[in-house]
Design a protein around this motif. Sequence first.
Motif, PDB file in Angstrom:
ATOM      1  N   VAL A  57       0.616  -0.979   0.428  1.00 64.55           N
ATOM      2  CA  VAL A  57      -0.039   0.182  -0.207  1.00 64.55           C
ATOM      3  C   VAL A  57       0.927   0.861   0.510  1.00 64.55           C
ATOM      4  O   VAL A  57       1.988   1.644   0.600  1.00 64.55           O
ATOM      5  CB  VAL A  57      -0.599   0.026   1.393  1.00 64.55           C
ATOM      6  N   ARG A  58       0.749   2.147  -1.428  1.00 62.20           N
ATOM      7  CA  ARG A  58       1.484   3.655  -1.136  1.00 62.20           C
ATOM      8  C   ARG A  58       0.628   4.718  -0.504  1.00 62.20           C
ATOM      9  O   ARG A  58      -0.325   4.752  -1.206  1.00 62.20           O
ATOM     10  CB  ARG A  58       2.417   3.850  -2.429  1.00 62.20           C
ATOM     11  N   THR A  59       0.594   5.350   0.354  1.00 61.59           N
ATOM     12  CA  THR A  59      -0.154   6.106   0.973  1.00 61.59           C
ATOM     13  C   THR A  59       0.442   7.738   0.701  1.00 61.59           C
ATOM     14  O   THR A  59       1.951   7.837   1.283  1.00 61.59           O
ATOM     15  CB  THR A  59      -0.827   6.465   2.338  1.00 61.59           C
ATOM     16  N   ALA A  60      -0.191   8.722  -0.348  1.00 53.81           N
ATOM     17  CA  ALA A  60       0.690  10.339   0.214  1.00 53.81           C
ATOM     18  C   ALA A  60      -0.611  11.092   1.495  1.00 53.81           C
ATOM     19  O   ALA A  60      -1.569  10.975   0.638  1.00 53.81           O
ATOM     20  CB  ALA A  60      -0.038  10.149  -1.947  1.00 53.81           C
ATOM     21  N   LEU A  61       0.326  11.229   2.036  1.00 52.34           N
ATOM     22  CA  LEU A  61       0.050  12.079   2.701  1.00 52.34           C
ATOM     23  C   LEU A  61      -0.233  13.895   2.364  1.00 52.34           C
ATOM     24  O   LEU A  61       0.693  14.207   2.310  1.00 52.34           O
ATOM     25  CB  LEU A  61      -0.105  12.664   4.262  1.00 52.34           C
ATOM     26  N   LEU A  62      -1.551  14.830   0.822  1.00 52.64           N
ATOM     27  CA  LEU A  62      -1.074  15.736   0.768  1.00 52.64           C
ATOM     28  C   LEU A  62      -1.374  16.757   1.894  1.00 52.64           C
ATOM     29  O   LEU A  62      -2.553  17.076   2.976  1.00 52.64           O
ATOM     30  CB  LEU A  62      -2.254  15.781  -0.807  1.00 52.64           C
ATOM     31  N   ASP A  63      -0.932  17.989   2.016  1.00 50.28           N
ATOM     32  CA  ASP A  63      -1.131  19.172   2.255  1.00 50.28           C
ATOM     33  C   ASP A  63      -1.574  20.373   1.347  1.00 50.28           C
ATOM     34  O   ASP A  63      -0.311  20.780   0.595  1.00 50.28           O
ATOM     35  CB  ASP A  63       0.235  19.259   2.984  1.00 50.28           C
ATOM     36  N   ASP A 152      -9.737  19.873   3.879  1.00 46.79           N
ATOM     37  CA  ASP A 152      -8.612  20.129   3.128  1.00 46.79           C
ATOM     38  C   ASP A 152      -7.553  18.729   3.202  1.00 46.79           C
ATOM     39  O   ASP A 152      -6.425  19.215   2.336  1.00 46.79           O
ATOM     40  CB  ASP A 152      -8.143  21.790   3.432  1.00 46.79           C
ATOM     41  N   ASP A 153      -7.839  18.116   4.199  1.00 48.19           N
ATOM     42  CA  ASP A 153      -6.831  17.278   4.255  1.00 48.19           C
ATOM     43  C   ASP A 153      -7.229  15.777   3.010  1.00 48.19           C
ATOM     44  O   ASP A 153      -8.245  15.698   3.013  1.00 48.19           O
ATOM     45  CB  ASP A 153      -6.588  16.640   5.982  1.00 48.19           C
ATOM     46  N   THR A 154      -6.201  15.332   2.458  1.00 46.09           N
ATOM     47  CA  THR A 154      -6.276  14.992   1.702  1.00 46.09           C
ATOM     48  C   THR A 154      -5.434  13.787   1.465  1.00 46.09           C
ATOM     49  O   THR A 154      -4.069  13.882   1.126  1.00 46.09           O
ATOM     50  CB  THR A 154      -6.268  15.394  -0.103  1.00 46.09           C
ATOM     51  N   THR A 155      -6.156  12.330   1.394  1.00 41.47           N
ATOM     52  CA  THR A 155      -5.149  11.495   1.459  1.00 41.47           C
ATOM     53  C   THR A 155      -5.661   9.882   0.569  1.00 41.47           C
ATOM     54  O   THR A 155      -6.520  10.114   0.504  1.00 41.47           O
ATOM     55  CB  THR A 155      -5.622  10.313   2.850  1.00 41.47           C
ATOM     56  N   VAL A 156      -4.068   9.527  -0.219  1.00 39.95           N
ATOM     57  CA  VAL A 156      -5.103   9.033  -1.691  1.00 39.95           C
ATOM     58  C   VAL A 156      -3.872   8.341  -1.423  1.00 39.95           C
ATOM     59  O   VAL A 156      -2.269   7.685  -0.712  1.00 39.95           O
ATOM     60  CB  VAL A 156      -4.300   9.839  -2.824  1.00 39.95           C
ATOM     61  N   SER A 157      -4.366   6.367  -2.091  1.00 36.82           N
ATOM     62  CA  SER A 157      -3.755   5.454  -1.596  1.00 36.82           C
ATOM     63  C   SER A 157      -3.766   4.428  -2.613  1.00 36.82           C
ATOM     64  O   SER A 157      -4.808   4.416  -3.434  1.00 36.82           O
ATOM     65  CB  SER A 157      -4.350   4.281  -0.454  1.00 36.82           C
ATOM     66  N   GLU A 158      -2.508   4.277  -2.914  1.00 42.49           N
ATOM     67  CA  GLU A 158      -2.565   2.942  -4.459  1.00 42.49           C
ATOM     68  C   GLU A 158      -2.364   1.387  -3.521  1.00 42.49           C
ATOM     69  O   GLU A 158      -1.305   1.378  -2.891  1.00 42.49           O
ATOM     70  CB  GLU A 158      -2.040   2.993  -5.084  1.00 42.49           C
ATOM     71  N   ILE A 159      -3.061   0.105  -3.944  1.00 38.87           N
ATOM     72  CA  ILE A 159      -3.077  -0.856  -3.955  1.00 38.87           C
ATOM     73  C   ILE A 159      -1.730  -1.461  -4.880  1.00 38.87           C
ATOM     74  O   ILE A 159      -2.353  -1.766  -6.140  1.00 38.87           O
ATOM     75  CB  ILE A 159      -4.358  -1.940  -3.500  1.00 38.87           C
TER      76      ILE A 159
END
Length: 394
Positions: A57-63, A152-159
């Motif tokens: 799992v790759r998770t990007a925590l965007l600000d 405005d908190d955005t989290t994106v995940s890729e399996i």
Amino acid sequence: MSKIAESFVIEKALKPVVLSHIDPGQFGFIPGSSTTFALISMFHHWLRATDGTGASVRTALLDFRKAFDLVDHNILVGKLHTLGVKPTAINWIIDFLRDRKQRVKLNGVYSDWLSVPAGVPQGTRLGPWLFLVLINDLKLPDGSFAMWKFADDTTVSEIVLPSKQSALQQAVDFISTWSQENRLQLNPSKCKELQSCFKRSPPIHSPVELDGFAFESVNSAKVLGVTIRDDFKWNDHIFNVTSKAAKRLYLLSQLKRAGICASDLVLFYCSTIRSVLEYACQVFHSSLPFYLSEELERIQKRALRIIFPYASYNSALKEAGISSLYDRRASLSFDLFNDIVLDINHKLADCLYSDSHPLKVLLVLLIMNFRERTRAAFSNHFQTELPIVNDKKT
């Protein structure tokens, strides 16, 4: 009068339209949702994807940089029209936003007044709803990604399945392009990446970049107030919350020395210390090992020792009228699960199987049976006990 007018516009013109078009991945500012729900949805997605699959799992925590201050009024008005908000309500919102002015004071000297061409006023009821309208159409086109938004908190995940290539960079590029088109700014220096994989030899992925800055790859990060580790263990989170709560015990002891009554001390403890320990507890309760559970319980024991210095822990619980932290977490978790199972429109209903699945039908029957037995037990208790009490009185 302004607050009353805002409430009227939200309830009658804005809220029904926005909720009918709201992105399912949005968890902020909407009724029947919370940070806890967003975190549960994340962990459900991550754990299901990595359960014996060998996937990572790759998770990007965007600000986003000053997201509420950079809302473009013209873009916002266009999106209100697209959603189908009534023109009269849009005109009222335009008047609400425009012709605002501000100036700066420095060492007693004031600058000239300047117009504010962007942003939504913070501290208003309307502001969060307008930001939801702006960010609602931020949706990734590829179904292989999952995205959670809380304001405005955005989290994106890729399996990333074994032997497959990661495409997380494409998702970040898409969000970056969307941000530029909507006059918002991502802050690459504060964006982070969390990678989780339970294989002995985890795959190595190319770092995600934005505007020439590589995302910082971290082993743990705070997401919506909860510290998440790449191995999904809770040691870091429990350490952080117990450290924070322990510092507040000093305030409790000072209030005790000042002669504040026990009932008020219990109220202070529950509102300022216990609330820290059990924040989003439904996310981690079922996977919390005993020794970490005891770390949380130890803080409550210290607090009750301050309030009731000569009582045992169990006696202090009775005196305070509260339960142990473990029992309280278990009760809160059961109540939430009960709500999810019985409400097909619950925000987390998709985390369970379909309504026709035998397991979900069984869960509903078990909960209904538990409720019925509890109701019957109370009924039998009062039917048998009350006549005896009456007989004694006569």
